[in-house]
Scaffold this motif. Sequence first.
Motif, PDB file in Angstrom:
ATOM      1  N   GLY A  68      32.030  -0.596 -52.527  1.00 13.15           N
ATOM      2  CA  GLY A  68      32.922  -0.120 -51.459  1.00 13.15           C
ATOM      3  C   GLY A  68      33.820  -1.232 -50.959  1.00 13.15           C
ATOM      4  N   ASN A  69      34.063  -1.259 -49.667  1.00 10.71           N
ATOM      5  CA  ASN A  69      34.862  -2.339 -49.077  1.00 10.71           C
ATOM      6  C   ASN A  69      33.999  -3.578 -48.914  1.00 10.71           C
ATOM      7  N   LEU A  70      34.538  -4.705 -49.330  1.00  8.53           N
ATOM      8  CA  LEU A  70      33.815  -5.968 -49.129  1.00  8.53           C
ATOM      9  C   LEU A  70      33.916  -6.344 -47.648  1.00  8.53           C
ATOM     10  N   ILE A  71      32.776  -6.563 -47.009  1.00  9.02           N
ATOM     11  CA  ILE A  71      32.747  -6.875 -45.575  1.00  9.02           C
ATOM     12  C   ILE A  71      32.245  -8.295 -45.328  1.00  9.02           C
ATOM     13  N   MET A  72      31.177  -8.664 -46.010  1.00 12.30           N
ATOM     14  CA  MET A  72      30.580  -9.980 -45.775  1.00 12.30           C
ATOM     15  C   MET A  72      30.223 -10.666 -47.087  1.00 12.30           C
ATOM     16  N   MET A  73      30.109 -11.971 -46.971  1.00 13.27           N
ATOM     17  CA  MET A  73      29.653 -12.750 -48.104  1.00 13.27           C
ATOM     18  C   MET A  73      28.711 -13.829 -47.586  1.00 13.27           C
ATOM     19  N   ALA A  74      27.699 -14.118 -48.345  1.00 14.28           N
ATOM     20  CA  ALA A  74      26.796 -15.224 -48.005  1.00 14.28           C
ATOM     21  C   ALA A  74      26.538 -16.004 -49.271  1.00 14.28           C
ATOM     22  N   ALA A  75      26.506 -17.310 -49.161  1.00 10.49           N
ATOM     23  CA  ALA A  75      26.241 -18.133 -50.345  1.00 10.49           C
ATOM     24  C   ALA A  75      25.653 -19.466 -49.911  1.00 10.49           C
ATOM     25  N   ASP A  76      24.861 -20.044 -50.788  1.00 10.49           N
ATOM     26  CA  ASP A  76      24.177 -21.292 -50.429  1.00 10.49           C
ATOM     27  C   ASP A  76      23.892 -22.123 -51.659  1.00 10.49           C
ATOM     28  N   LEU A  77      23.622 -23.369 -51.427  1.00  3.95           N
ATOM     29  CA  LEU A  77      23.172 -24.252 -52.510  1.00  3.95           C
ATOM     30  C   LEU A  77      22.392 -25.402 -51.890  1.00  3.95           C
ATOM     31  N   GLY A  78      21.218 -25.665 -52.419  1.00  2.00           N
ATOM     32  CA  GLY A  78      20.418 -26.747 -51.861  1.00  2.00           C
ATOM     33  C   GLY A  78      19.362 -27.248 -52.825  1.00  2.00           C
ATOM     34  N   PHE A  79      19.084 -28.513 -52.711  1.00  5.99           N
ATOM     35  CA  PHE A  79      18.011 -29.158 -53.464  1.00  5.99           C
ATOM     36  C   PHE A  79      17.345 -30.150 -52.528  1.00  5.99           C
ATOM     37  N   ASN A  80      16.095 -30.459 -52.796  1.00  2.00           N
ATOM     38  CA  ASN A  80      15.437 -31.508 -52.036  1.00  2.00           C
ATOM     39  C   ASN A  80      15.561 -32.810 -52.810  1.00  2.00           C
ATOM     40  N   PHE A  81      16.543 -33.611 -52.420  1.00  2.00           N
ATOM     41  CA  PHE A  81      16.722 -34.915 -53.049  1.00  2.00           C
ATOM     42  C   PHE A  81      15.908 -35.947 -52.284  1.00  2.00           C
ATOM     43  N   PRO A  82      15.154 -36.790 -52.980  1.00  2.00           N
ATOM     44  CA  PRO A  82      14.411 -37.819 -52.239  1.00  2.00           C
ATOM     45  C   PRO A  82      15.405 -38.724 -51.508  1.00  2.00           C
ATOM     46  N   PHE A  83      15.109 -38.998 -50.266  1.00  2.00           N
ATOM     47  CA  PHE A  83      16.041 -39.798 -49.475  1.00  2.00           C
ATOM     48  C   PHE A  83      16.143 -41.204 -50.057  1.00  2.00           C
ATOM     49  N   ASN A  84      17.389 -41.653 -50.209  1.00  2.00           N
ATOM     50  CA  ASN A  84      17.655 -43.000 -50.700  1.00  2.00           C
ATOM     51  C   ASN A  84      19.013 -43.411 -50.139  1.00  2.00           C
ATOM     52  N   ALA A  85      18.968 -44.296 -49.158  1.00  2.00           N
ATOM     53  CA  ALA A  85      20.173 -44.671 -48.414  1.00  2.00           C
ATOM     54  C   ALA A  85      21.280 -45.185 -49.335  1.00  2.00           C
ATOM     55  N   LYS A  86      20.892 -45.733 -50.484  1.00  2.00           N
ATOM     56  CA  LYS A  86      21.894 -46.321 -51.378  1.00  2.00           C
ATOM     57  C   LYS A  86      22.458 -45.331 -52.397  1.00  2.00           C
ATOM     58  N   HIS A  87      21.765 -44.219 -52.580  1.00  2.00           N
ATOM     59  CA  HIS A  87      22.240 -43.218 -53.536  1.00  2.00           C
ATOM     60  C   HIS A  87      23.544 -42.602 -53.024  1.00  2.00           C
ATOM     61  N   ARG A  88      24.451 -42.271 -53.946  1.00  2.00           N
ATOM     62  CA  ARG A  88      25.763 -41.751 -53.528  1.00  2.00           C
ATOM     63  C   ARG A  88      25.664 -40.525 -52.619  1.00  2.00           C
TER      64      ARG A  88
END
Lengths: 327, 327
Positions: B145-165
Amino acid sequence: MNIKIRWGILGPGTIAHSFVEGLKFVKDAELVAVGSRDLTRAKDFAKKYQIPKAFGSYEELASCNEVDVIYIATPHGRHYEDMLLCLEYNKHILCEKSFTINAKQARKIFQLAREKRLFVMEAMWTRFQPAIFKVKELLARRTIGNLIMMAADLGFNFPFNAKHRLFNPHLGGGALLDLGVYPISLCQYFMGIPDELTTLAWIGQTNVDEICSMTFKYQNGRMANLFATLRSHTPSEAVFMGSEGILKLNAPIYRPTSITIQKPDGRQRFIEAELIGNGYNYQAEEVVRCLKTGRLESDIMPQEDTLSVMELMDSIRAQWGLRYPME
Amino acid sequence: MNIKIRWGILGPGTIAHSFVEGLKFVKDAELVAVGSRDLTRAKDFAKKYQIPKAFGSYEELASCNEVDVIYIATPHGRHYEDMLLCLEYNKHILCEKSFTINAKQARKIFQLAREKRLFVMEAMWTRFQPAIFKVKELLARRTIGNLIMMAADLGFNFPFNAKHRLFNPHLGGGALLDLGVYPISLCQYFMGIPDELTTLAWIGQTNVDEICSMTFKYQNGRMANLFATLRSHTPSEAVFMGSEGILKLNAPIYRPTSITIQKPDGRQRFIEAELIGNGYNYQAEEVVRCLKTGRLESDIMPQEDTLSVMELMDSIRAQWGLRYPME
């Protein structure tokens, strides 16, 4: 002791039918009266469910000496005055959600109930269902590691009708109070009260929110994304996102009967959490349990939680600049 | 005419490996050179893929006369200067996303490319994949029908590393530019540019967004809910919500190979949209097609769309008050 808790139904609408079907599964509960502003409707309802008493006014129901607790099933725009009436006649209350129009009304009801030593609980039926207990348990067991994010939604495409309560600001219409209360209450239960929130709504021609979207942020590094709409179908699910996987409370969010756990390596686990009864019975069982043990509020749906949810909805509407005419 | 388009790779990192694997599926494409700031890395990469030339500097690659187009695979904090270098030597460009750090940089690149009549395209590879064309077609046929809403996401658990880009603000770190660009670009493609947006982010100890959440609102009564995170796994899917059903672009959002349609009555339809190659080939095919037909930009990923996405990300960061050190 085998004392039965005697129930009255205030407002024999659609939800009252579902509730009464649920009440059949509840031990030590007896349905003794129904009240409507229309005597014929009350009588029809009473006949259908073999209820001894049918009243043509809410006051007759509230003042009926054979009733211990009243289930308020009117639209939320009426809850405040209907609860005041029930408290006036010293009745315990189970009131449909949204509990009231705003936190101010909720605060007054709870204060009065405390003064009169009466039990009052919001009918957030989902919270008492087995799947929700299962989610609590799985999160506590760190099945998905640390909980970081939550997303939840609820939506239906209701045909637009300016006079229908959903679109009528005089009856507290809009997606937030009618549907948004589910994802918000669920989020409040699992994540607590956010420290910051931001929201946008699509306000329609009758001046109620036909789409609303909320983002919550917590000081402990968690966030939540919630939305509700009267304009489209939505997945109607809740997703808990953790450091070690995802837990999905499968649709529909208001009556979930299964959970899916997805681990980062692709492994999936499906957990059934079936309902006994139609799902409305669990909240009624809680009311019976509380009344039989002399409790004035539920541990699972404490008044503070209801107040938090109402305060959140107040803050959300404040960001939109939406006030209902009766406020 | 059987002219081959001659490719150079700038920055032989992880993504470059995937790209080169994809390039094997592309007709009329020839991989002729690779450049790294580390000659040994360039040589190792060249050896692995039998690439004739390996350079120990980006300038040598950019100035190589046997190269027509350069694929820029460095972290986004470097894209601007790397693209300037390639344009200086009159090379066409396919540049990884996020295209630049901000819209200002993107605008300069596009202006310079137009002046020099060089082709430049953002490597938003997902947009060229079969599943995305299928979604376009299904929405155009009003399947939901008519497009009303959209939802989208992306996530990973990256180990924290202050020097990583990912966590380093000097390299344009954070969830938004690295992961958020996928849901945002997808939303821009299907819903256009929002008239209003609101956002919250969880800013971590290195001063980049570890969680970000965005709500978009459109004048035509549509809304979108997007989020991305470096701290947890997420469903990594996109949901299009309409008046007559839901269309789910199944995970992973960056390389979807199937669509599920859910109708309000519970009917489900599963549509496969399999990839040929590893998915990176489609964007390279588009570059080859454009270069062989003398086009300076792609219809599917026009420069205006890249600019819109960069402007959206600028607005989002402005709401958080997050500026990168090099801005």
